[in-house]
Scaffold this motif. Structure first.
Motif, PDB file in Angstrom:
ATOM      1  N   LEU A  77      -7.648  30.983 -16.856  1.00 16.88           N
ATOM      2  CA  LEU A  77      -8.041  31.459 -18.184  1.00 16.88           C
ATOM      3  C   LEU A  77      -8.984  32.647 -18.177  1.00 16.88           C
ATOM      4  O   LEU A  77      -9.081  33.367 -19.170  1.00 16.88           O
ATOM      5  N   GLY A  78      -9.726  32.828 -17.093  1.00 21.55           N
ATOM      6  CA  GLY A  78     -10.664  33.947 -17.043  1.00 21.55           C
ATOM      7  C   GLY A  78     -11.595  33.774 -15.866  1.00 21.55           C
ATOM      8  O   GLY A  78     -11.404  32.881 -15.045  1.00 21.55           O
TER       9      GLY A  78
ATOM     10  N   PRO B  93     -14.657  32.426 -13.876  1.00 20.74           N
ATOM     11  CA  PRO B  93     -15.230  31.086 -14.025  1.00 20.74           C
ATOM     12  C   PRO B  93     -16.415  31.006 -14.984  1.00 20.74           C
ATOM     13  O   PRO B  93     -16.462  30.135 -15.841  1.00 20.74           O
TER      14      PRO B  93
ATOM     15  N   ASP C 101     -17.148  32.974 -17.381  1.00 25.12           N
ATOM     16  CA  ASP C 101     -16.702  33.308 -18.727  1.00 25.12           C
ATOM     17  C   ASP C 101     -16.135  32.067 -19.417  1.00 25.12           C
ATOM     18  O   ASP C 101     -16.455  31.779 -20.568  1.00 25.12           O
ATOM     19  N   ILE C 102     -15.298  31.342 -18.683  1.00 24.78           N
ATOM     20  CA  ILE C 102     -14.688  30.145 -19.255  1.00 24.78           C
ATOM     21  C   ILE C 102     -15.751  29.102 -19.580  1.00 24.78           C
ATOM     22  O   ILE C 102     -15.722  28.466 -20.632  1.00 24.78           O
TER      23      ILE C 102
ATOM     24  N   LYS D  60     -17.636  30.004 -22.723  1.00 27.45           N
ATOM     25  CA  LYS D  60     -16.871  29.805 -23.943  1.00 27.45           C
ATOM     26  C   LYS D  60     -16.802  28.323 -24.269  1.00 27.45           C
ATOM     27  O   LYS D  60     -16.914  27.899 -25.412  1.00 27.45           O
TER      28      LYS D  60
ATOM     29  N   GLU E 123     -18.360  25.413 -27.739  1.00 33.97           N
ATOM     30  CA  GLU E 123     -17.722  24.351 -28.532  1.00 33.97           C
ATOM     31  C   GLU E 123     -17.155  23.375 -27.513  1.00 33.97           C
ATOM     32  O   GLU E 123     -15.961  23.397 -27.210  1.00 33.97           O
TER      33      GLU E 123
ATOM     34  N   ASN F 102      -8.623  25.865 -28.881  1.00 31.57           N
ATOM     35  CA  ASN F 102      -8.727  27.028 -29.766  1.00 31.57           C
ATOM     36  C   ASN F 102      -9.341  28.252 -29.108  1.00 31.57           C
ATOM     37  O   ASN F 102      -8.941  29.379 -29.383  1.00 31.57           O
TER      38      ASN F 102
ATOM     39  N   LEU G  73      -9.843  28.804 -25.672  1.00 34.06           N
ATOM     40  CA  LEU G  73      -9.415  29.201 -24.327  1.00 34.06           C
ATOM     41  C   LEU G  73      -7.892  29.155 -24.167  1.00 34.06           C
ATOM     42  O   LEU G  73      -7.285  30.145 -23.743  1.00 34.06           O
TER      43      LEU G  73
ATOM     44  N   LYS H 294     -10.642  37.581 -20.638  1.00 32.18           N
ATOM     45  CA  LYS H 294      -9.543  38.281 -19.977  1.00 32.18           C
ATOM     46  C   LYS H 294      -9.027  37.351 -18.897  1.00 32.18           C
ATOM     47  O   LYS H 294      -9.807  36.864 -18.069  1.00 32.18           O
TER      48      LYS H 294
ATOM     49  N   TRP I 143      -7.485  35.870 -15.462  1.00 35.11           N
ATOM     50  CA  TRP I 143      -7.786  36.263 -14.077  1.00 35.11           C
ATOM     51  C   TRP I 143      -6.877  35.475 -13.160  1.00 35.11           C
ATOM     52  O   TRP I 143      -6.072  34.667 -13.608  1.00 35.11           O
TER      53      TRP I 143
END
Lengths: 252, 422
Positions: free
Chosen positions: A93-94, A96, A98-99, A102, A106, A114, A116, B416, B418
């Protein structure tokens, strides 16, 4: 598995079903799976997409400390790193941190879907229709991490990223030291806050593996990395881990 | 139904207070720091003193009303206040000497010397940086006991003997570098405050200490070993909520310099508190009573007689404000309120009007979700979000997204994608 954990997941699932009724929850020995059709309508900067994917989301016994993993089981998304799919089929998803950030905003199953999963699927769907990624993508491996951290720290030097992650990888934040970005200021007056924000998101060990990935990437692209730039402590820790791993493998 | 929402609202307030309070670990660190400074000061040699100095915390750390400071919307350093009362007779002391003696003693310690800030008007400040980035400013207040004649004056003015006996003289440095004495009584005030919270404290101490002991058996040997400091009453929590509300509401506004001081919020709350046993009732009572005084700004306003008789906040015939320290009627907290066309009085009553709107009027929404969202605006997003995520599962999901089935997810600030390999 204890009751409060079960109640937590069931409660969050109930909230989720209000919006996505075609997903069902199954349990198997303390681990949970959300399966079914994710029917969504999402909008990004004036582009609206409606789409539907067959998915499976695995929730471990460590949820919500550990995030769930999502995969698509309808055969639409190629099992290919270029499509940001890990070898086990799960979505990457992005970056580590960053996820984790996010999810922390929530921290529920609905939030996970919603904030991710849907943006990830929207991105794929958009690419299918338009040939391009709506909000860009990170490069693979260490390079992608460098791209992410350059933006996060708002700097241009990749070596500074290495140094900053080095601090997190060895848990050696000292507010009065000079900031590794080379600004000449003390870190607590410079990137200190950003470093501490990251520190709260994941463990030293997790940063250690990111450090290794960044280091390997930089080695490939730079002619030479002088020794003083490479965090000796991190390297020692990495070597220790490798030895332990080797011992584990050969011992078995 | 009505009691249900009040109960939920209270649960939310309890959780928020836990978020804005100092964490137990940070509190422990703070105590270690000021105890170490106290020990150092204790061992010093001070001219004219036969006994050791009396050293004790004052302010929010002593009262149990610490609130995580936020400056410019970010978490900031904590302020710890430590009184250092040299046991010397006032007749043979000069304020400048007392101030200097403490400063010298601090500088004798190489570590403290480096942390010492420029001399303040009344204190010496030690700046602590901490690993997590949130440090402490430890203000050491040099002082001596008040002289006996002044203590007698206080008693004659109606202050209880046990409280007035703790009065001190504080040193004050003027603009031109000379020093005066100033009056204070942090110890007496703290004891007075303890009396105000005592009835409810006695009721809740046993169960709170039990709970703390059960959850931290690694620290306490028995329930009795749990210190009183860790027990918190609705009075203390209401004060924490009001202080945080003040911080958030005045942040970045033009009147920020005139925002109500913590001493005033704390004193008024303790004076109006009537042994309410939950935060919401305490807040309701305190805010309404303070708000009743807002009308004093209008000519011809008649404050309800019971309140007026207590003379907690009053306007004199010369148009000046009077808000006496409960342990020293000669000390007026509102002595500068009339300046610049009642600038500070206006800021104060503006604050209480906001408090009334933000905490009491929102009950009319009758929806715990809406109430919680509203509290995020007046107490800070992070604290409220953190609190609501920890709420018991019997409470319906808070911060539930506004969209329903069939409606569209708004994608903002997406990650984004990865891949770790490749």
């Amino acid at each position: 598995m204890d009751d409060s954990h079960r109640v937590l997941i069931e409660t969050q699932f109930r909230d989720l079903s209000e919006f996505y009724p075609d997903l069902r929850l199954e349990e198997n020995q303390g681990e949970w799976v959300l399966k079914g059709i994710l029917d969504f309508s999402a909008c990004y900067e004036n582009t609206k997409i409606q789409d539907s994917f067959q998915i499976e989301i695995s929730i471990s016994a460590e949820y919500s400390r550990e995030l769930p993993a999502a995969k698509e089981t309808g055969g639409r998304i190629p099992l290919d790193p270029d499509f940001h799919i890990n070898p086990d089929g799960s979505f990457c998803l992005g970056a580590p941190v960053d996820i984790k950030r996010k999810f922390a905003q929530e921290p529920t199953l609905l939030g996970f879907i919603n904030n991710l999963v849907i943006p990830f699927l929207f991105s794929f769907s958009y690419r299918e229709r338009n040939g391009a990624m709506p909000y860009g993508e990170l490069s693979h491996g260490g390079q992608g991490l460098v791209e992410y951290y350059l933006k996060y720290f708002d700097i241009t030097s990749e070596l500074s990223v290495l140094r900053l992650i080095g601090i997190l990888a060895t848990d050696k934040y000292r507010g009065h030291h000079d900031c590794p970005c080379g600004s000449g200021k003390r870190i607590r007056k410079c990137h200190g806050n950003k470093v501490l924000e990251l520190k709260a998101l994941q463990s030293t060990r997790e940063f250690l593996s990111e450090y290794l990935a960044v280091l390997l990437h930089l080695r490939k692209t730079k002619k030479a990395l002088s020794n003083e730039l490479i965090n000796q402590q991190a390297l020692t820790l990495i070597k220790k881990e490798q030895r332990a791993l080797r011992a584990q493998v050969s011992g078995k | 139904m009505a009691t249900d929402i009040r109960k939920q609202y209270n649960e939310v307030l309890e959780k928020i207070t836990a978020e804005i309070d100092i964490s137990p670990a940070k509190y422990k660190t703070a105590v270690e720091r000021y105890t170490a400074v106290g020990n150092w000061l204790n061992c010093g040699e001070y001219e004219g003193c036969d006994e050791e100095p009396r050293i004790y915390p004052q302010g929010s750390f002593r009262l149990g009303t610490v609130v995580r400071p936020i400056r410019n919307g970010k978490e900031s350093d904590y302020d710890i206040d430590l009184v250092c009362e040299l046991q010397k007779e006032k007749e043979i002391s000069a304020p400048g000497d007392i101030k200097r003696d403490i400063g010298d003693r601090l500088q004798e310690n190489k570590v403290y010397e480096r942390m010492l800030d420029k001399e303040g008007r009344r204190c010496w400040t030690l700046n602590y940086a901490e690993e997590d980035g949130i440090g402490f400013h430890l203000d050491v207040l040099p002082s001596i006991p008040e002289d006996r004649e002044m203590v007698r004056h206080l008693q004659q003015a109606g202050v209880n003997q046990l409280l007035s006996a703790q009065a001190i003289s504080i040193t004050h440095r003027n603009g031109n570098g000379s020093y005066n004495w100033s009056a204070g009584n942090p110890g007496g005030f703290a004891d007075w405050f303890d009396l105000r919270k005592k009835p409810v404290f006695n009721k809740v101490a046993a169960s709170q200490k039990s709970y703390i002991f059960e959850n931290r058996q690694d620290i306490f040997e028995s329930v009795d070993a749990v210190p009183d400091q860790l027990v918190s009453t609705p009075l203390q929590k209401a004060i924490q909520i009001l202080k945080r509300h003040r911080d958030v509401r005045f942040a970045g506004k033009p009147q920020e310099a005139n925002k109500p001081i913590s001493m005033i919020i704390t004193t008024l709350s303790a004076q109006f508190y009537e042994n309410e046993e939950d935060i919401l009732s305490a807040l309701n009572n305190i805010v309404e009573k303070i708000y009743a005084h807002a009308g004093l700004m209008e000519p011809g306003y008649h404050l309800e007689s019971a309140l007026a008789a207590r003379r907690i906040i009053s306007l004199t015939t010369e148009g000046k404000w009077y808000m006496p320290n409960p342990v020293n009627p000669y000390e007026n907290f509102a002595d500068r309120w009339h300046e610049n066309n009642h600038e500070r009085a206006k800021a104060f009553f503006q604050w209480v009007a906001w408090a009334r709107r933000d905490f009491l009027e929102i009950l009319a929404k009758n929806d715990i979700q809406k109430i919680t969202e509203s509290l995020a605006g007046s107490l800070g997003e992070r604290a409220v979000a953190s609190a609501s995520s920890k709420l018991s599962l019997s409470t319906p999901a808070l911060f539930a997204p506004a969209y329903k089935k069939g409606s569209t997810v708004e994608i903002t600030n997406p990650s984004k994608p990865w891949t770790c390999h490749g």
